[in-house]
Write a protein that holds these residues in place. Structure first.
Motif, PDB file in Angstrom:
ATOM      1  N   LEU A  46      24.614  67.399  21.821  1.00  0.00           N
ATOM      2  CA  LEU A  46      23.311  67.589  21.300  1.00  0.00           C
ATOM      3  C   LEU A  46      22.541  66.580  20.971  1.00  0.00           C
ATOM      4  N   ARG A  48      18.938  65.232  19.316  1.00  0.00           N
ATOM      5  CA  ARG A  48      17.824  65.859  18.356  1.00  0.00           C
ATOM      6  C   ARG A  48      16.808  64.499  18.093  1.00  0.00           C
ATOM      7  N   LEU A  96      28.859  73.653  15.143  1.00  0.00           N
ATOM      8  CA  LEU A  96      27.943  74.461  15.887  1.00  0.00           C
ATOM      9  C   LEU A  96      28.562  75.834  16.097  1.00  0.00           C
ATOM     10  N   ASP A  98      27.278  79.624  17.686  1.00  0.00           N
ATOM     11  CA  ASP A  98      26.289  80.218  18.598  1.00  0.00           C
ATOM     12  C   ASP A  98      26.746  81.536  18.972  1.00  0.00           C
ATOM     13  N   ARG A 120      21.660  80.838  16.279  1.00  0.00           N
ATOM     14  CA  ARG A 120      22.285  79.298  16.551  1.00  0.00           C
ATOM     15  C   ARG A 120      22.329  78.488  15.154  1.00  0.00           C
ATOM     16  N   TYR A 122      23.634  75.344  12.911  1.00  0.00           N
ATOM     17  CA  TYR A 122      24.528  73.788  12.819  1.00  0.00           C
ATOM     18  C   TYR A 122      24.614  73.683  11.430  1.00  0.00           C
ATOM     19  N   GLU A 207      15.280  69.639  19.781  1.00  0.00           N
ATOM     20  CA  GLU A 207      16.754  69.603  19.831  1.00  0.00           C
ATOM     21  C   GLU A 207      17.014  69.746  21.452  1.00  0.00           C
ATOM     22  N   LEU A 209      20.239  70.827  23.664  1.00  0.00           N
ATOM     23  CA  LEU A 209      21.648  71.146  23.628  1.00  0.00           C
ATOM     24  C   LEU A 209      22.232  71.430  25.059  1.00  0.00           C
TER      25      LEU A 209
END
Lengths: 221, 358
Positions: A46, A48, A96, A98, A120, A122, A207, A209
């Motif tokens: 990930l 960001r 995470l 998802d 999703r 975090y 972000e 991913l």
């Protein structure tokens, strides 16, 4: 947040899904519904960006299952993992979570389109950031080794994306390219895929991913 | 001496009564052909025994169209024997009774019609006659295990008999009874051999042999039994599947460009995906592994493209065709088995033949 305990959840979900698939086998025998499912592990990364760029990596374990009736397929997936900051990245680790549900229609034997919600989150000790999207997807698949190996490419675009951080969401899209190998004389297949997903924040940040996913798929009736 | 006339009068009266009652009953029924023994019975009723005896013997001697029916012969012999009793000729009467019993072993005189002297002599004569008559249905069918072919044996007197089913040449196939018979005996034949199979079609004989107390065979009643097997038509087996109904299960591509292009394009997409998404990220290097796997697979796919490719849908289609054919064949086989199990035999009995064994 307890990461150690969280690591068992994807495994439990995978086992639960497998059990459900096996149990549904007898039901499926009475209806023309094809069931499949599998367990997967993804080496996720990930990144960001915003005022400063930070990167997290870690394994994400998950499970997915699908039911196909004629040309329609309903598919659900769930993944969870703990991401740790890469060397040089400040901050805490993040968990995470998802999950997605999508309905696909097989337009041609080699292409299908569909869509559905994608959630999703975090989770950090300081709080959680959550994404809620409604994605449209298209997937193309082709055989590359006779009856054994298949390549696929899937792309998706979020028609609606919202998040509770950084001023909200401002769109998301992603894609996946991969290879599926059928194991001869078994109902199992192995899949290897690279998946990437970019989500934009309203404040200009984003972000990204990505991950390489390895799956074991059971393709029962 | 004085008793005879009284008995004759009584017998004549009884006979007259029987004639009157039978005439009343006959008047209410459809007209009957003239009784061939009417003149003899009239003489008997009028106590003219010599005339009656002459007329009865004449009637018994008739042949051709005028030959008496078996029932009339029995009546004639009975009245002839009674006449002989009234005439005092017991030996002749005994001889007539024996002839009567040989012709009709189950005949018994009516005590209401004939006086005790006559019936007593009949019983005395009966003891010395060992004869049987056999009654079977003209046509009978046997299918199930519980079905039986009924055989009724009537005996003139208590004696030993042996009842057998033989083949057309007289070889014994089944012994139904070997022992004494009193007045009558009911025998049942299941129409099967020793292991329960229905008899093969053909000509068989039912033989009932009467034996003397010393065991010597004296007389035999023989009835031919014609057995035919009635089999339900069986269904034809389904036609073998023609090769033309099957779909090809494999195909061969002339070139491997399509799998090569598919694999390489997908590999390129894996490599370029971060850029395509405009992330500004380099992307993780592991994706090159995915791209490499795709590339290698594409090359293998191109190299093996000339090999026959299994068409799974066609394989499944063909398998279903074969399974459906197998199911139909099994159904027909089961139906035919059931129809064969329903096979039955029809037994047609012929005319009985009496054989005197010297």
């Amino acid at each position: 947040m307890t990461r150690g305990r969280g690591g068992f959840r994807p495994l439990a979900a995978a086992l639960g899904l497998a059990t459900a698939l096996l149990g549904a086998g007898s039901l499926a025998a009475q209806f023309p519904v094809s069931l499949s499912g599998g367990a997967e592990i993804t080496t996720a990364r990930l990144a960001r960006t915003g005022a400063l760029e930070r990167v997290w990596t870690g394994p994400v374990m998950g499970a997915r299952g699908s039911a196909t009736f004629r040309r329609f397929t309903l598919e659900g997936l769930y993944g969870q993992g703990s991401l740790t900051p890469e060397a040089g990245t400040l901050g805490d680790g993040e968990d995470l979570v998802d999950g997605a549900l999508q309905l696909r229609f097989q337009v041609r034997p080699w292409i299908s389109v569909g869509g559905g919600p994608h959630l999703r989150a975090y989770v950090t000790p300081a709080g959680s950031s959550r994404w809620v999207r409604f994605e449209g997807r298209a997937r193309a698949e082709g055989e590359i080794v006779n009856g054994i190996a298949f390549a696929h490419f899937e792309g998706w675009y979020a028609f609606g994306a919202s998040t509770n951080v950084q001023g909200g969401g401002s769109g998301a899209q992603g894609g996946e390219a991969g290879l599926t190998v059928l194991l001869p004389r078994t109902p199992f297949a192995l899949a290897l895929a690279y998946t990437a997903d970019r989500a934009n924040f309203a404040n200009g940040g984003s972000e990204f991913l990505e991950g390489v996913r390895f799956s074991v798929v059971f393709a029962g009736r | 001496m004085i008793r005879w006339p009284v008995r004759r009068v009584a017998a004549g009266a009884l006979f007259a009564l029987s004639l009157v009652s039978s005439a009343d009953a006959g008047a209410q029924r459809t007209p009957q052909p003239p009784d061939p023994l009417a003149a003899a019975f009239t003489a008997y009723r009028n106590l003219e025994y010599d005339v009656a005896a002459t007329r009865l013997r004449a009637a018994l001697a008739d042949t051709g169209a005028a030959r008496l029916s078996p029932a009339d012969r029995s009546r004639a012999l009975m009245y002839l024997a009674a006449t002989e009793v009234f005439r005092g000729s017991r030996d002749a009467a005994t001889s007539d009774f024996q002839a009567l019993l040989l012709a009709d072993p189950k005949y018994r005189p009516d005590d209401l019609i004939f006086p005790p002297d006559v019936t007593a002599l009949f019983q005395e004569a009966r003891l010395g006659v060992r004869a049987t008559s056999v009654s079977v249905p003209p046509v009978s069918e046997i299918q199930g295990q519980s079905d039986r072919f009924p055989i009724t044996v009537y005996a003139s007197s208590l004696h030993d008999i042996k009842a057998q089913i033989t083949d057309a040449f007289g070889s014994p196939e089944r012994t139904l009874h070997d022992g004494a018979i009193g007045d009558s005996l009911q025998l049942l034949w299941n129409g099967r051999d020793g292991i329960g199979r229905l008899r093969e079609p053909g000509r068989y004989l039912l033989r009932v042999t009467s034996r003397s107390p010393a065991g010597r065979e004296e007389r035999e009643v023989e009835i031919p039994l014609d057995i035919i097997r009635i089999v339900l038509d069986t269904l034809p087996s389904p036609e073998p599947l023609s090769p033309t109904v099957f779909r090809p299960e494999t195909e061969t591509r002339s070139r491997g460009t399509r799998p090569l292009l598919t694999g390489l394009l997908t590999a390129a997409a894996a490599v370029a995906l971060p850029s395509l998404l405009g992330s500004g990220e380099q992307g993780m290097s592991l994706r090159y592994g995915v791209a490499g796997a795709l590339g290698v697979s594409a090359v293998i796919g191109m190299a093996t493209a000339s090999r026959p490719r299994v068409l799974r849908e066609n394989v499944a289609w063909n398998r279903k065709l074969r399974e459906d054919w197998d199911k139909e064949a099994d159904r027909v086989r089961a139906e035919n088995d059931a129809r064969r199990a329903a096979t039955r035999i029809r037994i047609t009995a012929g005319r009985a033949k009496i054989v005197e064994i010297k």
